[in-house]
Design an enzyme around this catalytic site. Structure first.
Site, PDB file in Angstrom:
ATOM      1  N   ASP A 164       0.818  -1.224   0.000  1.00  0.00           N
ATOM      2  CA  ASP A 164       0.000   0.000   0.000  1.00  0.00           C
ATOM      3  C   ASP A 164       0.846   1.266   0.000  1.00  0.00           C
ATOM      4  O   ASP A 164       0.405   2.300  -0.493  1.00  0.00           O
ATOM      5  CB  ASP A 164      -1.007   0.003   1.161  1.00  0.00           C
ATOM      6  CG  ASP A 164      -0.389  -0.236   2.518  1.00  0.00           C
ATOM      7  OD1 ASP A 164       0.825  -0.470   2.598  1.00  0.00           O
ATOM      8  OD2 ASP A 164      -1.137  -0.208   3.517  1.00  0.00           O
TER       9      ASP A 164
HETATM   10  C1  LAN Z   1       3.570  -1.049  10.219  1.00  0.00           C
HETATM   11  C2  LAN Z   1       3.255   0.360   9.993  1.00  0.00           C
HETATM   12  C3  LAN Z   1       2.626   0.677   8.685  1.00  0.00           C
HETATM   13  C4  LAN Z   1       1.761  -0.443   8.171  1.00  0.00           C
HETATM   14  C5  LAN Z   1       0.799   0.009   7.057  1.00  0.00           C
HETATM   15  C6  LAN Z   1       1.464   0.662   5.872  1.00  0.00           C
HETATM   16  C7  LAN Z   1      -0.199   1.023   7.622  1.00  0.00           C
HETATM   17  C8  LAN Z   1       0.023  -1.229   6.622  1.00  0.00           C
HETATM   18  O1  LAN Z   1      -0.998  -0.880   5.747  1.00  0.00           O
HETATM   19  C9  LAN Z   1       0.951  -2.316   6.154  1.00  0.00           C
HETATM   20  C10 LAN Z   1       1.886  -2.762   7.284  1.00  0.00           C
HETATM   21  C11 LAN Z   1       2.705  -1.626   7.912  1.00  0.00           C
HETATM   22  C12 LAN Z   1       3.853  -1.315   6.994  1.00  0.00           C
HETATM   23  C13 LAN Z   1       3.304  -2.018   9.254  1.00  0.00           C
HETATM   24  C14 LAN Z   1       3.713  -3.419   9.520  1.00  0.00           C
HETATM   25  C15 LAN Z   1       4.138  -3.764  10.951  1.00  0.00           C
HETATM   26  C16 LAN Z   1       4.912  -2.645  11.626  1.00  0.00           C
HETATM   27  C17 LAN Z   1       6.179  -2.371  10.849  1.00  0.00           C
HETATM   28  C18 LAN Z   1       4.009  -1.393  11.616  1.00  0.00           C
HETATM   29  C19 LAN Z   1       2.712  -1.553  12.368  1.00  0.00           C
HETATM   30  C20 LAN Z   1       4.823  -0.431  12.434  1.00  0.00           C
HETATM   31  C21 LAN Z   1       5.472  -1.302  13.554  1.00  0.00           C
HETATM   32  C22 LAN Z   1       5.271  -2.779  13.123  1.00  0.00           C
HETATM   33  C23 LAN Z   1       6.494  -3.652  13.495  1.00  0.00           C
HETATM   34  C24 LAN Z   1       6.165  -5.111  13.263  1.00  0.00           C
HETATM   35  C25 LAN Z   1       6.888  -3.389  14.953  1.00  0.00           C
HETATM   36  C26 LAN Z   1       7.941  -4.274  15.488  1.00  0.00           C
HETATM   37  C27 LAN Z   1       7.327  -5.389  16.202  1.00  0.00           C
HETATM   38  C28 LAN Z   1       7.449  -6.689  15.891  1.00  0.00           C
HETATM   39  C29 LAN Z   1       6.390  -7.600  16.300  1.00  0.00           C
HETATM   40  C30 LAN Z   1       8.590  -7.233  15.142  1.00  0.00           C
END
Ligand code: LAN
Length: 703
Positions: free
Chosen positions: A455
C-alpha cells in the site's frame, strides 16, 4: 522516597532534529551543549511542536466552511515540513522496543548519551500506567512483559533499585509472580542479559534455515517481520550468547523473582507464560515440537549425540549470513526496531566491538529514537515519512488547496521528496535474501530502509500522479518509473485476489501453529488486507487512465479480482475488519473506496448500504465516531467513551465514497471536526488510531 524523587529531564530548548542529507528523510535528534551553537542553529517549529514547546504561528480567523478549516489545517501543517519536503513525525505506542535496545547496548558494553538516557527514563516514567507498571503498548494495562522489561531498562539506564517508583514497580512484578512467566521474547532478552537462563527458553532452532526452500515451514515463507526477528534470535539462542556478568546482573537476579534465582527450575519455565500476557496461546503442535527439540538441545552435553554439533554450526553460519544480508540491504537499520537491536548484538557477538559492522549498527540507532514531549521513545519504524506525505499530498490536491498560491512551494517540496524516495533498483541481496522486488516501489518510511510495502508503493504512486497533474509542477517522475511501480504492484497479488503487506503470502496460515510470540496474533505469514488491497487497486486504476497502453489487460484483471476479494471479506454486519488502523471504521473506509471505484454506491449496491448502516449505527450523540483498539483485539466493535476526530473523518470519507444520501449525518460529523480545530489550525492528537498484530496499538500523530 517517591516524594523526593525528581524525574530527570534535560533542557528541551537544546535539542535539534537533524534531517539526513545522504540518507534521505533520516531523523536524528541531537543535543547542543554549547549556547553559541544553539543560537546559530535556532529551534524551528517542527522541533518546538514535537517537544510540546510553544510554536511560533499566528492565530487564524475561525473557519466558517470545511474548506477554510482544511486550509487552516494545511497552513499549520506546512510549518512542520522539513526543507527536504517531508513531514517528520513521532511514531510511538509500543512499549516493548526500548528494553531491547537498552539491553542490546548494555551487553555490547555501550550506552546512550547521558541526555538520551535521561530523556528515556522520563519517557518510561511518563508512560507508566496508574496501575503501576507497563503493558504491551501505552493504551494497555500492565503485563509481566511490559513491566519487567521496562523495569530492567530503567535499571540499566541508571535508576537505583529503590529510587523513585522502582520499589513499587518491583512490588507489582512480585505480585504478578515475578519474571519467570514472562513471554518468550522477554525470556530471550533476559537470557541475553544474563538474568534468565537459556534453559528456560523454548528452542529457537537456527537449523530451520537449513530446510530446503520447498519445505512448507521454511522460514523464508514467514511474515517478513517475524522472519527478521527469528533469524538473529536463533543465532543468539544457538550460541547461548550472554553479556558480561556485571554487578547489575546479580542485583537484577535478586530483584526480578519471588524465589531465589538459584532455586528456579528453568526447564519448567519454557511453557510458563502469565495468562495476563497471553493473546495467542501456544498451539499444541508448538509445545510438542519444543518438547522434542529439548532432547536435541541437550545433545552437546550427551557425548553420543554430539554429532548434532556440526549441524548447529552449519545452521549458525547460514543464519549469520542472512543477518548480514539484512544489514547490508537496509543500511544497518534493518526492517524495524526489534530486529535492529537483535542484529546489532549478533554482529557484535561474531565480529567484536571494533568491527565495521558493529560500528555501522551503532551509527544507525538514532534513526529509531524520537524525542517527544514525554521524553525519548523508540519508534515503531525509522519513521512514517512516506505514509504521512502520500496522504497529505493527495489531500492537498483533492481538496483544491494545492492550487492556492500559499501552498505551491509546500506541494513542490512533497514531490521533491517523493522523487528521491522511490526505490529504483531491487535490493543488493535480492534473491539470496529472499526479498520481494523493490524496483519502482516506495516503502513506509525511507528509501534506504528499502522494503516494498504494497500500500505504501500504491499511495506513493497515487501521490506522485496527483501532484504531477498540477499545472505548475515539473513532472520529475516519468512514466517509465511509474511503470516500474506498477510492475511491482502487479507482482504482489495473491491467488485469492487480495494484497498482503510486504510480500506475497508465501505459506499456509497453519504456520500460526508455530507462533511462539504469545503477545501477538496472526503474525506467522503475511495476510491479505482490505486496506492494502484498496490502495493497490485504486493506484492501478488511476494509473491506467494516465497510461492506458501499459499492461491494460493485466491491470483490469487484477482490479476485478481485488474487488471480488474485498466482497468476499465483508462481514455479515456490513463492516470490514481493520488490521493496521482502529478498526472497523478504518477498514470499512478503504473497502468503500474500492467499491466506489467499481461503481458500487448506496444507490445500486446492497453491500454498500449495509456498510453504511453499520457506520451510521455507531455515530455518537455529538456527531462523531470513536472506536478503541479493543475492536482489533476481540474482533467486535468496541465503543470509545469519546468521539475521535480521526475516526470521524474516516467515516465522513466512507459516506462520501458510498454517496450516502442523508447529508445531515455527514454535516454533524463535519461540524464536530471543525469545532475541534484549534485557533492555529491544528487538531490535537486524541486517542491512539493505529494497530498491528491484532493486539498492539500504535499512534499516528501526523495523520
Ligand atoms: C507497520 C506500519 C505501517 C503499516 C501500514 C502501511 C499502515 C500497513 O498498511 C501495512 C503494514 C505496515 C507497513 C506495518 C507493519 C508492521 C509494523 C512495521 C508497523 C505496524 C509499524 C510497527 C510494526 C512492526 C512489526 C513493529 C515491530 C514489532 C514486531 C512484532 C517485530
Amino acid at each position: 522516597m517517591t516524594s523526593q524523587f525528581q524525574v530527570p529531564t534535560t533542557n528541551l530548548t537544546a535539542w535539534r532534529l537533524k534531517i539526513g542529507e545522504d540518507s534521505h528523510g533520516q531523523h536524528k535528534w541531537v543535543y547542543l551543549h554549547d549556547e553559541k551553537q544553539r543560537e546559530e542553529w535556532p529551534q524551528n517549529n517542527t522541533e518546538k511542536y514535537w517537544l510540546g514547546l510553544e510554536v511560533d504561528v499566528p492565530e487564524l480567523p475561525k473557519a466558517k466552511t470545511p474548506y477554510e478549516a482544511a486550509k487552516n489545517g494545511l497552513k499549520f501543517y506546512r510549518e512542520l515540513q522539513s526543507d527536504d519536503g517531508h513531514f517528520a513525525t513521532e511514531y510511538g505506542g509500543p512499549l516493548f522496543l526500548i528494553p531491547g535496545l537498552v539491553i542490546g547496548l548494555h551487553v555490547c558494553g555501550r550506552q546512550l548519551t547521558p541526555e538520551q538516557s535521561k530523556e528515556m527514563i522520563r519517557y518510561l516514567l511518563n508512560k507508566r500506567r496508574k496501575e503501576g507498571g507497563w503493558g504491551l503498548h501505552t493504551a494497555a494495562p500492565p503485563t509481566v512483559y511490559g513491566t519487567v522489561m521496562n523495569y530492567v531498562a530503567l535499571r540499566i539506564l541508571g535508576m537505583g533499585p529503590d529510587e523513585g517508583p522502582m520499589t513499587e514497580i518491583r512490588a507489582l512484578i512480585h505480585e504478578m509472580g515475578g519474571a519467570t512467566s514472562i513471554p518468550s521474547w522477554g525470556k530471550v532478552w533476559l537470557s541475553i542479559l544474563g538474568v534468565y537462563d537459556w534453559d528456560g527458553v523454548g528452542s529457537v532452532p537456527p537449523e530451520l534455515w537449513l530446510l530446503p526452500d520447498w519445505a512448507p515451514f521454511a522460514p523464508w515463507r514467514w511474515w517478513i517481520h517475524v522472519r527478521n526477528v527469528f533469524t538473529p534470535m536463533s543465532y543468539l539462542y544457538g550460541t547461548r550468547f550472554v553479556g558480561p556478568y556485571t554487578p547489575l546482573i546479580f542485583a537484577l537476579r535478586q530483584e526480578l523473582y519471588v524465589e531465589p534465582y538459584e532455586s528456579i527450575k528453568w526447564s519448567a519455565q519454557r511453557t510458563n507464560v502469565n495468562p495476563i500476557d497471553v493473546y495467542s496461546p501456544h498451539h499444541p503442535v508448538l509445545d510438542t515440537l519444543h518438547g522434542l527439540l529439548a532432547y536435541y538441545e541437550a545433545c552437546p552435553s550427551i557425548p553420543c549425540f554430539s554429532s548434532a554439533l556440526p549441524l548447529r554450526k552449519a545452521a549458525l553460519r547460514r543464519v549469520y549470513q542472512i543477518v548480514t544480508y539484512e544489514d547490508e540491504n537496509t543500511g544497518y537499520q534493518t526492517i524495524g526496531p526489534v530486529s535492529k537491536a537483535f542484529n546489532m548484538v549478533v554482529r557484535f557477538a561474531k565480529e567484536g566491538p571494533e568491527s565495521d559492522a558493529f560500528k555501522a549498527h551503532l551509527s544507525r540507532i538514532d534513526d529509531f529514537l524520537w524525542l517527544s514531549k514525554d521524553g525519548l521513545m523508540m519508534t515503531g519504524t525509522n519513521g512514517s515519512q512516506l505514509w504521512d506525505l502520500a496522504f497529505m499530498a493527495q489531500a492537498a490536491v483533492e481538496t483544491g488547496l494545492a492550487y492556492e498560491d500559499e501552498n505551491k512551494e509546500s506541494v513542490k517540496g512533497m514531490l521533491r521528496w517523493l522523487d528521491e524516495a522511490q526505490m529504483r533498483e531491487n535490493p543488493k541481496h535480492y534473491i539470496a535474501g529472499y526479498r520481494h522486488r523493490t524496483k519502482g516501489a516506495w516503502g513506509f518510511s525511507t528509501k534506504e530502509q528499502n522494503y516494498t510495502v504494497s500500500d505504501c508503493a500504491a499511495e506513493g504512486l497515487k501521490a506522485a500522479m496527483t501532484i504531477q497533474s498540477l499545472p505548475y509542477v515539473t513532472k520529475t517522475i516519468g512514466l517509465d518509473r511509474m511503470r516500474d511501480t506498477v510492475d511491482t504492484l502487479l507482482s504482489m497479488q495473491n491467488p485469492s485476489g487480495g494484497f498482503a503487506s510486504y510480500e506475497l503470502q508465501r505459506g499456509s496460515t497453519k504456520m500460526e501453529w508455530l507462533n511462539a510470540a504469545e503477545v501477538f496474533g496472526n503474525i506467522m505469514v503475511d495476510y491479505e488486507y482490505p486496506e492494502c488491497t484498496t490502495s493497490v487497486l485504486s493506484a492501478l486504476k488511476y494509473f491506467s487512465k494516465l497510461d492506458p497502453s501499459y499492461r491494460p489487460d493485466e491491470i483490469e484483471n487484477t482490479v476485478d479480482r481485488a474487488i471480488k476479494w474485498i466482497h468476499s471479506v465483508q462481514r455479515p454486519d456490513g463492516s470490514w475488519y481493520g488490521s493496521w488502523g482502529i478498526c472497523f471504521t478504518y477498514a470499512t473506509m478503504f473497502a468503500l473506496e474500492s467499491l466506489s471505484i467499481a461503481g458500487e454506491t448506496c444507490g445500486n449496491s446492497e453491500r454498500v448500504r449495509r456498510a453504511c448502516q453499520f457506520l451510521v449505527k455507531h455515530q455518537m450523540e455529538d456527531g462523531g465516531w470513536g472506536e478503541t483498539y479493543m475492536s482489533c483485539v476481540n474482533m467486535e466493535y468496541a465503543q470509545h467513551e469519546h468521539s475521535q476526530v480521526v475516526q470521524t473523518a474516516w467515516v465522513v470519507l466512507s459516506l462520501i465514497y458510498a454517496q450516502y444520501d442523508d447529508k445531515s449525518v455527514i454535516e454533524r460529523a463535519v461540524k464536530l471536526i471543525m469545532d475541534r480545530q484549534r485557533p492555529d489550525g491544528r487538531w490535537e492528537q486524541e486517542d491512539t488510531e493505529g494497530v498491528f498484530n491484532k493486539n498492539c496499538a500504535i499512534d499516528y500523530p501526523g495523520e
